[in-house]
Each structure stands twice: as C-alpha cells, then as structure tokens.
Design a protein around this motif. Sequence first.
Motif, short mmCIF file in Angstrom:
data_model
loop_
_atom_site.label_atom_id
_atom_site.label_comp_id
_atom_site.label_asym_id
_atom_site.label_seq_id
_atom_site.Cartn_x
_atom_site.Cartn_y
_atom_site.Cartn_z
N ARG A 170 3.08 -0.97 6.38
CA ARG A 170 2.75 -2.51 7.12
C ARG A 170 3.61 -3.82 6.46
O ARG A 170 4.08 -3.97 5.19
CB ARG A 170 1.36 -2.09 6.76
CG ARG A 170 0.63 -1.73 7.66
CD ARG A 170 -0.79 -2.07 6.96
NE ARG A 170 -1.74 -1.24 7.65
CZ ARG A 170 -1.80 0.06 6.89
NH1 ARG A 170 -1.26 0.68 6.25
NH2 ARG A 170 -2.81 1.25 7.75
N PRO A 214 3.19 3.28 12.17
CA PRO A 214 2.59 4.51 10.95
C PRO A 214 3.50 5.62 10.52
O PRO A 214 2.62 6.58 9.96
CB PRO A 214 1.56 5.09 12.29
CG PRO A 214 2.87 4.78 13.08
CD PRO A 214 3.72 3.57 13.11
N SER A 215 4.31 6.11 10.49
CA SER A 215 5.01 6.82 10.27
C SER A 215 6.83 7.26 10.51
O SER A 215 6.64 5.96 10.43
CB SER A 215 4.85 8.76 11.21
OG SER A 215 5.00 7.18 12.66
N LEU A 260 2.40 -2.45 12.19
CA LEU A 260 2.17 -1.48 11.53
C LEU A 260 3.53 -0.40 11.81
O LEU A 260 3.65 0.17 13.73
CB LEU A 260 0.79 -1.24 12.06
CG LEU A 260 0.47 0.46 11.82
CD1 LEU A 260 0.82 0.65 9.59
CD2 LEU A 260 -0.63 0.71 12.21
#
Length: 502
Positions: free
Chosen positions: A447, A300-301, A298
């Motif tokens: 992802r 995330p940003s 993952l």
Amino acid sequence: MTRQVGGSVFLLITVFLLMPMSWTRRGVPADTFKALNNRLRTLNQQFKRFQQMTSTHLQRIGKNHNVTNNVDFKFLSQQFERISRELRSFREMTEHSLNSLKSWTKSLQKKTNRLHSSLSNMTRALWQNNHHNLREIHKQRAALTDLSHKIQKQQSQIDSLESLKDQVQDGMQDLQTSLKKHQTRIMKLESQIQELLKIISTSKAEDPFNSIRKQHGVLMRHVQTQPKSREHRIRERLLLRSTKQPQTTIRERQWQSTTQPTVQAHEELFQLPLRHKIPHVQSPKEEAKICNVGSMLLFPSTSTENYAIFQKTFQTGIHELSICTWLKVDAKYVGTIFSYATENNDNMLVLYGHNSGKLGLMDFVIGDPTYRELPSQNILDGEWHHLCIIWSSIEGRFWYYLDRHLISNGSKFQKGYEIPPGGFVVLGQEQDSLGGDFDVAEAFVGRLAGFALWTRTLSPVEVSGLADGKGVPQGAVLSLDDVDQMSGSVQHITCECLEHCV
C-alpha cells in the motif's frame, strides 16, 4: 727648493695623519687603526732619516755649485713637532668622539632592534587579529544567511498555515450550515418514520409498502446503493458526532418511485440518499492521529499488470526534488515505488528494490547508471512506515528519512545534474522502456498512502510534520490526486487518516 721639499713632506705627513681619521669615520676596525699608527711612526722615523740624508745631499750640492745652504731644518723640525702634537691631540679628540659615537651607535642599534622586534610582534598580532576577525565575520555572515533561510521557511510555513486556517474556517462554516440542514431533515425523517411505524402496526396481513402504493398510487423498484464519496463520509461522521442521537436498526431496503408521487412527504422518504439513513451500530474505529494522507493505492499481488499512471508529467527540468510517502510492504522486498522514464533513459529517476540480490537494500537512481543504495530492512515488517528521499544538484547532496529519522545522507551524487522534463511517470512498476516492459521481480506489493513529490528540498521540520500528520507542505507537483489510470487489480481508496487506510 728646500722650502718646496719641506712643504711636500709636510703635505705627505698631513695626508697620512688624516687618512686614519677618514677611515675611522667610515667605520674601519680598531686593528686597522692601530696598524696605521704604527705605520705613521715608521714614516716619522723614515722622514727623520730622509731629512738628514737630504741635508747632507744639499750640503754636497752647495759645495759643488757654490750655493749657500740656508735651509733651517731646526725650524722645520719644530714646526713638524708642533703639527704632530696638534695632529695627535686632534686624533685623540677624534678617537674619543668616535668611541662616544660607537657606544651611542650600539645603544641606538639595540634600541632599533628592540623596536623592530616589538613592531614585528605587533604586526604578527595585528595579522592574527585581522585573520580571526575575518573568520568571525564569515561565520556571522553564514549564520545570518542560515537565519534568513530559516526565517523565509518559517514565513512560508506561516503563510501555508494561514491559508490552511482560512480553508478550515471556510470548511467549518460550510459544515455548520450543512449540519443545520441535516438536523432539520433528520427531524422531518424521525416524524415520517413514526408515521410509517404507525402504518405498519395497523396493517396486519397487508404489506405496508403495498398499502402505501395503493394509497398514493406509487410504483417502487429496488435501487442499488451507490458508494459513498469522501465528502459524504466526512459529513456523515461530523453529523453523527454533532447530533449524538441513538442509532436505530432499519432492515427495510431502499426504494425509489418510477412515477411522480402524489404526497411530498413520501417522495422525500423513498428518494432519500443513502448517507441520510441511520447506519447500523458499529464498533468504534481507532482514534486517528495522522490525517494528512488523503487517499491510498492498494497493489494486492505480484503482477506486471498492477500499476498506476499519472495524468501529468514534469514541465521543466528538475534540479531539486523530494519524494515522500507512507508505505506498507506485503512482500519480502520493496519493489518499485516510483519510476520516471524519458526517451533517452528509461531509468531517469527510479526508487526500487528487486526480488534478487540483496533484499535489505533499495536503489535510488538518478540518470542511470548512477545510483545510491539505501537500507530498507526496517520497511519489510508489514507495518506502515513514512519514507522521504530528498536530492539537490547543488553539491549533489541527498538525504534519506525513515519515520522522521535521518538514516543516511551523502554528497557528490549527480552534482550539477538536471532531470529532463517530458517523461512518463509510473507507480508500482519499473520501466525498461517508455511506459512498458515491466518485470514481475520488480513489482510493488503493498500500500502507498499520501504519496507526493516536490521539485524542491524539504526541510527536516517539514519532513517531521509530514510524518506526524501536521499538514502537507505547499508546492507538491505530483500526488495521488493526479493519478489518471490504474491497471490490473490496483485500487484507489479514499482515506483521510492513515489509521483508516486498511
């Protein structure tokens, strides 16, 4: 002397008569033959005049020299006429034979021409037949070669399935053994819980755990729960499916003894691992269909701090490769999925789309500055998509699959090229130097699940099997299990099935 002159004249006449026959045998045309006959007639007349002149001249000589003229010209004329008749008869026979020979020659020439034409047609037909047979032989050889390759691939798939079958059988046996043990321990736990409930019901004002501590002299402290491993979750899920026991809610915390308990039953109760506790009632998960991903990364940003590094790299030069992964993009552009840099080229092998220029495209780079643009508009919908990119240095061919479908392909892309070994592999960032100099506009946000890389070309059947969750082809040299380091906010989440990778 007169006889010598007569003999010479006879010889000349014979030669002139035979010359047309020899010329006719040699194929002199008919016009020339008629001209020769006319000439012979002229010569005959001239010969008669010459005969008269010779006779007159001989008579004069005889008178001058008193020589008697005994030449019998009448006899010579008769002989000449007889010879002429024989020659004329011979000439007629010869002309008849020559005419027959000419007609036979023409007939033979016609037959020869027909035979030559037939032979030419047969030769042409034979050549065309041989050429067609050669093409059919080449096609059959190519088909046989393709069939051999397919048989080899199917044999390798069968071998991989057999090995997977053996692994599954071994795993099932281990799970059955483990389930039997868990069932035995669950039965013990149920009896212990019943005893504990009885103690709680009989204790009104006193803390039940204090009564137990007083009774057994046990000092307990709170134990922080540990995260479940992938193996524990699989076993727990299989355990719950096999037992089908009603679930009970337990609100007490887990405790662990700091001293050795005096009662074995309570030691098992308070030192029980978390996975053996009866879980809370939860809503059922979506039925899983794609269960070959293993784990997920993952990102995330958007940040240059978010990336993952593999613990190993390529040990030999690469002439063929296949990169496949599930991805879910949480941005308006793809970003960098994979980056391989060497000391000589920081963009030796890159798959990325950047936050500038055409957002619906991503670049597949092999040996910068050579690259191919691939469409990525269908990936930017925030859903899971299966992507496979395959390249071979033979003829420089490449294939781009998205969700089992061939989106684009081509050739002459780095034909005969070799990707050198010993470089640095990064997921989520594009390297502008070996292992660094990342650009935030090229960072990946989203992802990645089931990522794998092979140093061979996958077949369309293998690509479809990957996308359908039917196992993983053998021979992958890199996967998410080889990730060595995660930086920033990157998380490595274990999820056997794609539907559970959230």
